[in-house]
Design an enzyme around this catalytic site. Sequence first.
Site, PDB file in Angstrom:
ATOM      1  N   ARG A  42       5.942   4.733  -2.646  1.00 22.68           N
ATOM      2  CA  ARG A  42       5.130   5.316  -3.709  1.00 22.68           C
ATOM      3  C   ARG A  42       5.984   5.436  -4.970  1.00 22.68           C
ATOM      4  O   ARG A  42       7.154   5.822  -4.912  1.00 22.68           O
ATOM      5  CB  ARG A  42       4.604   6.697  -3.314  1.00 22.68           C
ATOM      6  CG  ARG A  42       3.410   6.654  -2.355  1.00 22.68           C
ATOM      7  CD  ARG A  42       2.169   6.043  -3.010  1.00 22.68           C
ATOM      8  NE  ARG A  42       1.029   5.991  -2.119  1.00 22.68           N
ATOM      9  CZ  ARG A  42       0.705   4.938  -1.340  1.00 22.68           C
ATOM     10  NH1 ARG A  42       1.455   3.856  -1.341  1.00 22.68           N
ATOM     11  NH2 ARG A  42      -0.381   4.977  -0.594  1.00 22.68           N
ATOM     12  N   GLU A  82       0.720   4.067 -11.849  1.00 26.57           N
ATOM     13  CA  GLU A  82       0.019   2.793 -11.667  1.00 26.57           C
ATOM     14  C   GLU A  82      -1.360   2.849 -12.315  1.00 26.57           C
ATOM     15  O   GLU A  82      -2.026   3.878 -12.214  1.00 26.57           O
ATOM     16  CB  GLU A  82      -0.167   2.531 -10.168  1.00 26.57           C
ATOM     17  CG  GLU A  82       1.090   2.042  -9.513  1.00 26.57           C
ATOM     18  CD  GLU A  82       0.915   1.823  -8.022  1.00 26.57           C
ATOM     19  OE1 GLU A  82       1.831   2.182  -7.289  1.00 26.57           O
ATOM     20  OE2 GLU A  82      -0.132   1.304  -7.604  1.00 26.57           O
ATOM     21  N   HIS A  94       1.593  -3.623  -6.417  1.00 29.48           N
ATOM     22  CA  HIS A  94       1.183  -2.878  -5.214  1.00 29.48           C
ATOM     23  C   HIS A  94       0.482  -3.806  -4.208  1.00 29.48           C
ATOM     24  O   HIS A  94      -0.679  -3.594  -3.859  1.00 29.48           O
ATOM     25  CB  HIS A  94       0.272  -1.693  -5.597  1.00 29.48           C
ATOM     26  CG  HIS A  94       0.264  -0.616  -4.568  1.00 29.48           C
ATOM     27  ND1 HIS A  94       0.107   0.718  -4.866  1.00 29.48           N
ATOM     28  CD2 HIS A  94       0.380  -0.659  -3.216  1.00 29.48           C
ATOM     29  CE1 HIS A  94       0.124   1.438  -3.757  1.00 29.48           C
ATOM     30  NE2 HIS A  94       0.282   0.623  -2.733  1.00 29.48           N
TER      31      HIS A  94
HETATM   32  C1  DGY Z   1      -1.162   2.154   1.696  1.00 30.63           C
HETATM   33  O1  DGY Z   1      -1.997   1.833   2.542  1.00 30.63           O
HETATM   34  O2  DGY Z   1      -0.839   3.325   1.508  1.00 30.63           O
HETATM   35  C2  DGY Z   1      -0.566   1.068   0.889  1.00 30.63           C
HETATM   36  O3  DGY Z   1       0.189   1.536  -0.151  1.00 30.63           O
HETATM   37  C3  DGY Z   1      -1.660   0.137   0.394  1.00 30.63           C
HETATM   38  O4  DGY Z   1      -1.078  -1.071   0.129  1.00 30.63           O
END
Ligand code: DGY
Length: 331
Positions: free
Chosen positions: A237, A266, A284
């Site tokens: 993240r 983002e 992402h």
């Molecule tokens: C998630 O599922 O948390 C991922 O970051 C999506 O790609």
Amino acid sequence: MKLLITREIPQAGINILKQYRDIELDYRQGPPLSEKELLAAVKDADAIIPVIPDKINKKVINAAKNLKVIAAYSVGYDHIDVEHATSKNIFVGNTPGDLTEAIAEHAFALMMAAGRRIPEADRFCRSGNYKYWNAMNFIGPKMMGDTLGIIGFGRTGQHFARMAKYGLNMRILYTDIIRHPEADSLLDAEKVELDYLLENSDFVSIHCNLTPETENMISDNEFRKMKPLAYLINTARGKIVNEGALTRALKQNYIAGAALDVFENEPDIYPELKLLDNVVLTPHIGSATWEARLQMARMAAENVVDVLINNKPPRDLVNKELVKEKVSSLI
Ligand code: DGY
């Protein structure tokens, strides 16, 4: 009962949902909904399948008077106010385990891309600058036998460690709340303090959840502790890394490079980062394999069916305290 799906997801999930006449789909396949559109769309929804950019905050939850389940199309759920959902007896589901390999493979790809300067070399070829072979161009580190530091040694971190150990015979260091004895012995992995990991790793890869404790965990001080030839990889993240501090570290050569799949705000990216050659950026896409995305769609759909049709909690339940409370009130 109405189910709002905020963005297009693979058909595998839709096929599951279409088997149930009682589920009326409000399937949005356009651009992300604005907060205003989201607030209007959730009004009469019994269930929502949101995607990562949808902020399912207090306001949205309060506007959804009939809401019984929020079935995240993701394993992460930091975009959902789980505490508030729990206070309103709304189940939150997610898709754990389905994207372990996809994200670990992307982290591996980013490590190779940053270390071997692939995007930079690709830009060089396309821009017409490749006029002759140059012995001093695009030199990066050999990775065989290097040290990989993994922050957060859950499923994804361990999978990345396996690829690094078996593929590149890397030494594995990790930080985690708990020790993982099986991985320790299989991979010779060592649980260490964060400072030790930063000071001794050639590649540092982040695989922990975003929590109040991990937010902004990697900032100026941490970059100063890293080796000058080290690289940072983040597929977890964005808010775990301070992007301003990372930009400074890259510009002042505190570290050699970085590769990011996630960003603090983002889809906005710290403007100066985009100007640097020693950082690889992807939008992402860690979970972007067909296998992972199909499975995420199936899991999110099944979580909805569990609640709306089978009248039970979602099989992948995040706010487990909702069930515990119900069980203890029966005892
Ligand atoms: C998630 O599922 O948390 C991922 O970051 C999506 O790609």
